[in-house]
Design a protein around this motif. Structure first.
Motif, PDB file in Angstrom:
ATOM      1  N   ARG A 101       0.813  -1.217   0.000  1.00  0.00           N
ATOM      2  CA  ARG A 101       0.000   0.000   0.000  1.00  0.00           C
ATOM      3  C   ARG A 101       0.849   1.270   0.000  1.00  0.00           C
ATOM      4  NH1 ARG A 101      -4.423   0.306   4.399  1.00  0.00           N
ATOM      5  NH2 ARG A 101      -4.727   2.260   3.276  1.00  0.00           N
ATOM      6  N   GLY A 102       2.127   1.137   0.332  1.00  0.00           N
ATOM      7  CA  GLY A 102       2.995   2.308   0.315  1.00  0.00           C
ATOM      8  C   GLY A 102       2.938   3.091   1.616  1.00  0.00           C
ATOM      9  N   THR A 103       3.245   4.376   1.538  1.00  0.00           N
ATOM     10  CA  THR A 103       3.390   5.199   2.733  1.00  0.00           C
ATOM     11  C   THR A 103       2.133   6.023   3.015  1.00  0.00           C
ATOM     12  OG1 THR A 103       4.247   7.156   1.575  1.00  0.00           O
ATOM     13  CG2 THR A 103       5.851   5.443   2.205  1.00  0.00           C
ATOM     14  N   LEU A 104       2.101   6.562   4.214  1.00  0.00           N
ATOM     15  CA  LEU A 104       1.032   7.493   4.587  1.00  0.00           C
ATOM     16  C   LEU A 104       1.052   8.710   3.677  1.00  0.00           C
ATOM     17  CD1 LEU A 104      -1.208   8.480   6.493  1.00  0.00           C
ATOM     18  CD2 LEU A 104       0.585   9.246   8.073  1.00  0.00           C
ATOM     19  N   GLN A 105       2.244   9.142   3.263  1.00  0.00           N
ATOM     20  CA  GLN A 105       2.328  10.283   2.337  1.00  0.00           C
ATOM     21  C   GLN A 105       1.659   9.950   1.004  1.00  0.00           C
ATOM     22  OE1 GLN A 105       3.753  13.537   3.014  1.00  0.00           O
ATOM     23  NE2 GLN A 105       2.383  13.782   1.264  1.00  0.00           N
ATOM     24  N   LYS A 150       7.892  11.564   9.682  1.00  0.00           N
ATOM     25  CA  LYS A 150       7.150  12.299   8.656  1.00  0.00           C
ATOM     26  C   LYS A 150       6.219  11.305   7.970  1.00  0.00           C
ATOM     27  CE  LYS A 150      10.872  11.621   5.260  1.00  0.00           C
ATOM     28  NZ  LYS A 150      11.807  12.283   4.317  1.00  0.00           N
ATOM     29  N   PRO A 151       5.187  11.771   7.262  1.00  0.00           N
ATOM     30  CA  PRO A 151       4.272  10.831   6.607  1.00  0.00           C
ATOM     31  C   PRO A 151       4.962   9.886   5.624  1.00  0.00           C
ATOM     32  CG  PRO A 151       3.280  12.995   6.718  1.00  0.00           C
ATOM     33  CD  PRO A 151       4.698  13.159   7.174  1.00  0.00           C
ATOM     34  N   GLY A 152       6.070  10.335   5.021  1.00  0.00           N
ATOM     35  CA  GLY A 152       6.797   9.488   4.089  1.00  0.00           C
ATOM     36  C   GLY A 152       7.549   8.358   4.761  1.00  0.00           C
ATOM     37  N   ASN A 153       7.682   8.413   6.092  1.00  0.00           N
ATOM     38  CA  ASN A 153       8.358   7.351   6.838  1.00  0.00           C
ATOM     39  C   ASN A 153       7.377   6.516   7.660  1.00  0.00           C
ATOM     40  OD1 ASN A 153      10.946   7.663   5.896  1.00  0.00           O
ATOM     41  ND2 ASN A 153      11.581   9.057   7.523  1.00  0.00           N
ATOM     42  N   VAL A 154       6.108   6.577   7.277  1.00  0.00           N
ATOM     43  CA  VAL A 154       5.085   5.728   7.897  1.00  0.00           C
ATOM     44  C   VAL A 154       4.434   4.899   6.798  1.00  0.00           C
ATOM     45  CG1 VAL A 154       2.941   5.649   9.210  1.00  0.00           C
ATOM     46  CG2 VAL A 154       4.650   7.405   9.733  1.00  0.00           C
ATOM     47  N   MET A 155       4.575   3.580   6.885  1.00  0.00           N
ATOM     48  CA  MET A 155       3.943   2.674   5.929  1.00  0.00           C
ATOM     49  C   MET A 155       2.543   2.312   6.415  1.00  0.00           C
ATOM     50  SD  MET A 155       6.375   2.244   3.666  1.00  0.00           S
ATOM     51  CE  MET A 155       5.851   0.818   2.704  1.00  0.00           C
ATOM     52  N   LEU A 156       1.700   1.890   5.482  1.00  0.00           N
ATOM     53  CA  LEU A 156       0.361   1.426   5.837  1.00  0.00           C
ATOM     54  C   LEU A 156       0.236  -0.056   5.501  1.00  0.00           C
ATOM     55  CD1 LEU A 156      -1.874   4.383   4.579  1.00  0.00           C
ATOM     56  CD2 LEU A 156      -1.188   3.863   6.936  1.00  0.00           C
ATOM     57  N   ALA A 157      -0.095  -0.851   6.516  1.00  0.00           N
ATOM     58  CA  ALA A 157      -0.308  -2.284   6.300  1.00  0.00           C
ATOM     59  C   ALA A 157      -1.677  -2.504   5.653  1.00  0.00           C
ATOM     60  CB  ALA A 157      -0.221  -3.022   7.631  1.00  0.00           C
ATOM     61  N   ASP A 158      -1.934  -3.718   5.234  1.00  0.00           N
ATOM     62  CA  ASP A 158      -3.208  -4.036   4.581  1.00  0.00           C
ATOM     63  C   ASP A 158      -4.407  -3.723   5.476  1.00  0.00           C
ATOM     64  OD1 ASP A 158      -1.926  -4.852   2.305  1.00  0.00           O
ATOM     65  OD2 ASP A 158      -2.010  -6.990   2.773  1.00  0.00           O
ATOM     66  N   ASP A 159      -4.220  -3.847   6.813  1.00  0.00           N
ATOM     67  CA  ASP A 159      -5.317  -3.568   7.751  1.00  0.00           C
ATOM     68  C   ASP A 159      -5.334  -2.108   8.193  1.00  0.00           C
ATOM     69  OD1 ASP A 159      -3.097  -3.452   9.350  1.00  0.00           O
ATOM     70  OD2 ASP A 159      -3.773  -4.960  10.797  1.00  0.00           O
ATOM     71  N   ASP A 160      -4.575  -1.254   7.509  1.00  0.00           N
ATOM     72  CA  ASP A 160      -4.497   0.189   7.776  1.00  0.00           C
ATOM     73  C   ASP A 160      -3.682   0.513   9.027  1.00  0.00           C
ATOM     74  OD1 ASP A 160      -5.178   2.565   6.415  1.00  0.00           O
ATOM     75  OD2 ASP A 160      -6.709   3.071   7.893  1.00  0.00           O
ATOM     76  N   ASN A 161      -2.948  -0.461   9.535  1.00  0.00           N
ATOM     77  CA  ASN A 161      -2.090  -0.216  10.689  1.00  0.00           C
ATOM     78  C   ASN A 161      -0.872   0.593  10.247  1.00  0.00           C
ATOM     79  OD1 ASN A 161      -1.251  -0.651  13.469  1.00  0.00           O
ATOM     80  ND2 ASN A 161       0.308  -2.018  12.656  1.00  0.00           N
ATOM     81  N   PRO A 162      -0.585   1.742  10.902  1.00  0.00           N
ATOM     82  CA  PRO A 162       0.593   2.525  10.528  1.00  0.00           C
ATOM     83  C   PRO A 162       1.868   1.903  11.086  1.00  0.00           C
ATOM     84  CG  PRO A 162      -0.539   3.609  12.342  1.00  0.00           C
ATOM     85  CD  PRO A 162      -1.375   2.391  11.968  1.00  0.00           C
ATOM     86  N   ILE A 163       2.906   1.845  10.266  1.00  0.00           N
ATOM     87  CA  ILE A 163       4.169   1.210  10.668  1.00  0.00           C
ATOM     88  C   ILE A 163       5.312   2.174  10.358  1.00  0.00           C
ATOM     89  CG2 ILE A 163       5.703  -0.756  10.326  1.00  0.00           C
ATOM     90  CD1 ILE A 163       3.270  -2.370   9.404  1.00  0.00           C
ATOM     91  N   ILE A 164       6.001   2.617  11.399  1.00  0.00           N
ATOM     92  CA  ILE A 164       7.119   3.560  11.245  1.00  0.00           C
ATOM     93  C   ILE A 164       8.321   2.832  10.671  1.00  0.00           C
ATOM     94  CG2 ILE A 164       8.708   5.090  12.476  1.00  0.00           C
ATOM     95  CD1 ILE A 164       6.445   5.481  14.563  1.00  0.00           C
ATOM     96  N   MET A 165       8.953   3.441   9.673  1.00  0.00           N
ATOM     97  CA  MET A 165      10.115   2.820   9.035  1.00  0.00           C
ATOM     98  C   MET A 165      11.280   3.809   8.970  1.00  0.00           C
ATOM     99  SD  MET A 165       9.468   2.941   4.951  1.00  0.00           S
ATOM    100  CE  MET A 165       9.388   4.492   4.079  1.00  0.00           C
ATOM    101  N   ASP A 166      12.334   3.404   8.307  1.00  0.00           N
ATOM    102  CA  ASP A 166      13.558   4.178   8.071  1.00  0.00           C
ATOM    103  C   ASP A 166      14.224   4.585   9.381  1.00  0.00           C
ATOM    104  OD1 ASP A 166      15.670   5.571   7.087  1.00  0.00           O
ATOM    105  OD2 ASP A 166      14.495   6.887   5.791  1.00  0.00           O
ATOM    106  N   PHE A 167      15.086   3.699   9.859  1.00  0.00           N
ATOM    107  CA  PHE A 167      15.777   3.921  11.131  1.00  0.00           C
ATOM    108  C   PHE A 167      17.158   4.557  10.937  1.00  0.00           C
ATOM    109  CE2 PHE A 167      13.372   0.137  13.282  1.00  0.00           C
ATOM    110  CZ  PHE A 167      12.175   0.802  13.072  1.00  0.00           C
TER     111      PHE A 167
END
Length: 302
Positions: A101-105, A150-167
């Protein structure tokens, strides 16, 4: 004769992956979609290019940060390795979940293109999930600051769960700044790795004697929540005009749209988080408590 194409093969910890296609690239890394040969399962492969020993060390630290957390709101790590590239260069490879699904951005861009917004219910659900991830970071011992939320560093899972990435911008424990050279060094790192529109004021100009801690994330979260509601950073109008973003941040030069579609709790929350003095800025526990209060108020309105 027909032409044949051989897919690149990556082996990590005895697991074989084949590269399918490039998903994206940034200033320091590339991300490919890969498929594990034994299972057919798809993953994301982050390739961090290292041109020096310090860069290699930083990339290895990024991989090791993943091993500190166990939260559904922080991206997990399947496997990783370091391999020699050409000459003195090396490459650190991270196998991460593939979230199609890509990112929140990406989601916010789609909404903007359709002149739509997040529903109130979905807004608060996503905010709470993001805060759960930050809570896990800040309650590690010692606490970890993400430093590039930032929104570009938050992924969205299939169930719409936000997942923070890029450490790649993470820092563990409060950083004690003792002297101008150390302050300038951190300021340069922040300018390179911490997105300007979401960067905390103490990272724009680092004082020669200060402590930088995880509260940089609280400021960034305030900007993220505003962005989620109104589809731009609170300081984006200043940036687009070409005015000083640093001065705008120090002066809290932002405003909420009139007749907001969201409840008053959003403005109260963001205003509290966008406190210039880090010592006076709330911590993630306060934010979580505030979210619980907002949730109760919304339930009582139903």
């Amino acid at each position: 004769m027909g032409a044949s194409c051989t897919r690149e093969k990556i082996t990590i910890d005895g697991r074989r992956f084949y590269v399918i296609k490039r998903l994206g690239e940034g200033g320091f890394s590339y991300v490919d979609q890969v498929e594990e040969s034994s299972t057919g399962k798809k993953f994301a492969l982050k390739r961090i290019q290292c041109h020096s020993i310090p860069e290699e060390k930083a990339a290895e630290e990024e991989a090791k940060f993943h091993q500190l957390f166990n939260s559904p709101n922080l991206i997990s790590l399947e496997a990783w390795c370091k391999q020699t590239a050409s000459g003195e260069d090396s490459e650190v490879l991270l196998i991460l979940p593939y979230l199609k699904r890509g990112t929140l951005q990406d989601e916010l861009d789609k909404l903007s293109a359709r002149s739509e917004h997040l529903s109130e219910e979905r807004l608060w659900k996503l905010i709470r999930g993001i805060c759960e991830g930050v809570h896990a970071l800040h309650h590690t011992d010692p606490p970890v600051a993400h430093r590039d939320l930032k929104p570009g560093n938050v992924m969205l899972a299939d169930d719409d769960n936000p997942i923070i990435m890029d450490f790649g911008s993470m820092s563990q424990g409060p950083e004690e700044i003792k002297g101008r050279s150390q302050a300038v060094a951190l300021q340069d790192v922040a300018a390179e790795k911490c997105s300007m529109l979401f960067r905390a004021p103490e990272l724009f100009h680092v004082d020669s004697h200060c402590t930088i801690d995880e509260k940089v994330d609280i400021w960034s979260l305030g900007c993220v929540f505003y962005n989620m509601a109104f589809l731009q950073s609170p300081f984006e109008p200043v940036y687009q005009r070409g005015d000083s973003l640093h001065l705008a941040v120090l002066g809290r030069n932002y405003k909420f749209p009139e007749n907001s579609r969201y409840s008053a709790g959003l403005k109260e929350l963001v205003d509290s988080m966008l406190t210039v003095e880090a010592l006076e800025r709330p911590n993630i526990d306060w934010v979580m408590d505030k979210l619980s209060t907002i949730d109760r108020d919304l339930q009582n309105q139903v």
